[in-house]
Write an enzyme that holds these catalytic residues in place. Structure first.
Site, PDB file in Angstrom:
ATOM      1  N   GLU A 164     -82.374  36.818  80.432  1.00 36.07           N
ATOM      2  CA  GLU A 164     -81.288  37.321  79.313  1.00 36.07           C
ATOM      3  C   GLU A 164     -79.883  37.372  79.985  1.00 36.07           C
ATOM      4  OE1 GLU A 164     -83.052  41.309  78.224  1.00 36.07           O
ATOM      5  OE2 GLU A 164     -81.018  41.817  77.660  1.00 36.07           O
TER       6      GLU A 164
ATOM      7  N   LYS B  79     -80.521  44.592  68.973  1.00 33.57           N
ATOM      8  CA  LYS B  79     -79.782  45.913  69.098  1.00 33.57           C
ATOM      9  C   LYS B  79     -79.090  46.530  67.948  1.00 33.57           C
ATOM     10  CE  LYS B  79     -79.559  45.875  74.242  1.00 33.57           C
ATOM     11  NZ  LYS B  79     -78.410  45.901  75.193  1.00 33.57           N
TER      12      LYS B  79
HETATM   13  O1  OSB Z   1     -78.512  44.698  78.910  1.00 32.79           O
HETATM   14  O2  OSB Z   1     -80.106  45.385  77.731  1.00 32.79           O
HETATM   15  C1  OSB Z   1     -78.948  45.845  78.249  1.00 32.79           C
HETATM   16  C2  OSB Z   1     -78.724  49.569  78.925  1.00 32.79           C
HETATM   17  C3  OSB Z   1     -77.221  49.682  78.634  1.00 32.79           C
HETATM   18  C4  OSB Z   1     -76.494  48.582  78.476  1.00 32.79           C
HETATM   19  C5  OSB Z   1     -77.165  47.187  78.394  1.00 32.79           C
HETATM   20  C6  OSB Z   1     -78.383  47.191  78.409  1.00 32.79           C
HETATM   21  C7  OSB Z   1     -79.340  48.327  78.956  1.00 32.79           C
HETATM   22  C8  OSB Z   1     -80.716  48.009  79.222  1.00 32.79           C
HETATM   23  C9  OSB Z   1     -81.492  49.469  79.242  1.00 32.79           C
HETATM   24  O3  OSB Z   1     -81.034  47.071  79.697  1.00 32.79           O
HETATM   25  C10 OSB Z   1     -82.689  49.153  78.330  1.00 32.79           C
HETATM   26  C11 OSB Z   1     -82.921  50.709  77.850  1.00 32.79           C
HETATM   27  O4  OSB Z   1     -82.518  51.599  77.004  1.00 32.79           O
HETATM   28  O5  OSB Z   1     -84.164  50.928  78.213  1.00 32.79           O
HETATM   29 MG    MG Z   2     -79.515  42.931  78.049  1.00 33.77          MG
END
Ligand code: OSB
Ligand code: MG
Length: 368
Positions: A213, A262
């Site tokens: 990712e 998201k």
């Molecule tokens: O990059 O997906 C991300 C949390 C805060 C900001 C960015 C990310 C994340 C997570 C957490 O990976 C995912 C979750 O809420 O469980």
């Molecule tokens: Mg991410």
């Protein structure tokens, strides 16, 4: 329906454990909530922005400014019968997708309540439970990482995502892969690498990952497309996909094969439905990402994940992975590695006002 009033709450919610990514560490999640009043009902929306501009340019404070000074005034005197009309009314605001998504989300809650249906049904969701993944932050050392991953695997999570950055990538990954040979595994770099790291990143191919990712910069679609020419592991984009149009551009360019959706990052649930349509046409798998939301945002994410095109495990974990005490009830539980999609009308969770006030560090109001 006319929107009569809005109350904004800024909460400081202590996380059960610090969450470290390549862009920083969070110990307390600042969450901006909006309670939107229309037709005598209250709809809740959660802004996914964080306290600082590290994941995206928005913060809880820029979102509050955009909401109070620009977004809510655009709704003044307007008849809103469908949340997609909110998206249209807010279209003149450039940027601020997370702020706009907050209002739209609250309006979807209101409309779903009015129809007496759960949000998932109103969106077109088809699943009553969704597979839960867990996002594991950068740890002190490898033994700590292995213990943490081991606990999540024992709890039943269906996929583990490891946060990586230069200096914390191949070694921890090799250790986790050796200990858990069959575990569905992915990595998230949160934009920590550059195109000159391509040959290093190509070594990820030996771990049988579901995806990598956002390896490169948030705005580098061409760089991701070039990296995809040598990397076998599918690239999934997160930070880069800031709108349905950007999703289209990324797919046209071959910058990713998977999208982490998201709703806040792409500007709301109407935008989710657009990305969903686009992905369905092209057979591109989707999954729902997370932003350490409270139960309000998690209820929205569970509804999103119930759509037919969301086929990979999500960053939707049980409440106890994030908070000892959430402001929304009941808590989300892990059942056989899945999270249940709420079935009561609207978001299908109840806001606990005593807890809300306990965690609140600011409140603002608006009326028409
Ligand atoms: O990059 O997906 C991300 C949390 C805060 C900001 C960015 C990310 C994340 C997570 C957490 O990976 C995912 C979750 O809420 O469980
Ligand atoms: Mg991410």
């Amino acid at each position: 329906m006319k929107i009569d009033r809005a109350a904004l709450y800024l909460l400081a919610m202590p996380l059960v454990a610090p969450f470290r990514t390549s862009f920083g560490e969070e110990r307390v999640r600042h969450a901006l909530l909006v309670a939107l009043e229309g037709d005598g009902r209250i709809g809740w929306g959660e802004c996914v922005a964080s306290s600082g501009p590290w994941y995206s340019g928005e913060t809880v404070n820029t979102a509050r400014h955009a909401l109070l000074d620009f977004a809510l005034p655009l709704l003044r005197g307007k008849e809103v019968n469908h949340p997609q009309e909110i998206a249209r009314l807010l279209a003149p605001i450039r940027g601020h997708p997370m702020a706009k998504a907050t209002l739209e989300g609250a309006a979807w809650d209101l409309v779903a309540q009015r129809e007496g249906k759960p949000l998932a049904a109103v969106l077109g969701g088809t699943r009553d439970r969704v597979p839960a993944g867990v996002s594991v932050g950068i740890q002190e050392d490898i033994p700590t990482l292995l213990a943490r991953v081991g606990n999540y695997v024992a709890e039943g999570y269906r996929r583990v995502k490891l946060k990586i950055e230069p200096g914390w990538d191949l070694e921890p990954l090799a250790a986790v892969r050796e200990r858990f040979p069959d575990l569905p595994l992915s990595v998230d770099a949160n934009a920590a690498y550059t195109p000159s790291d391509a040959s290093h990143l190509n070594q990820l191919d030996r771990f049988g990952l579901l995806m990598v990712e956002q390896p490169l910069r948030h705005d580098d679609l061409v760089g991701h497309a070039r990296l995809a020419e040598t990397l076998n592991t599918p690239i999934c984009l997160d930070e880069s996909i800031t709108s349905p149009h950007r999703a289209w551009e990324a797919l046209e360019l071959g910058a990713c094969r998977i999208i982490n959706v998201k709703q806040g990052r792409i500007g709301g649930l109407s935008a989710v439905l657009e990305v969903h349509r686009l992905a369905q046409e092209r057979g591109v798998p989707l999954w729902c990402g997370g932003m350490l939301e409270t139960g309000i945002g998690r209820a929205v994410n569970a509804a999103v994940a119930s759509l037919p095109g969301f086929t990979l495990p999500h960053d939707i974990s049980a409440t106890d992975r994030y908070y000892h005490e959430d402001i929304a009830l009941p808590p989300f539980l892990l059942e056989d590695g899945h999270i249940r999609v709420p079935t009561r009308p609207g978001l299908g969770v109840e806001v606990d006002l005593v807890r809300l006030h306990r965690f609140a560090v600011g409140m603002w109001t608006w009326h028409r």
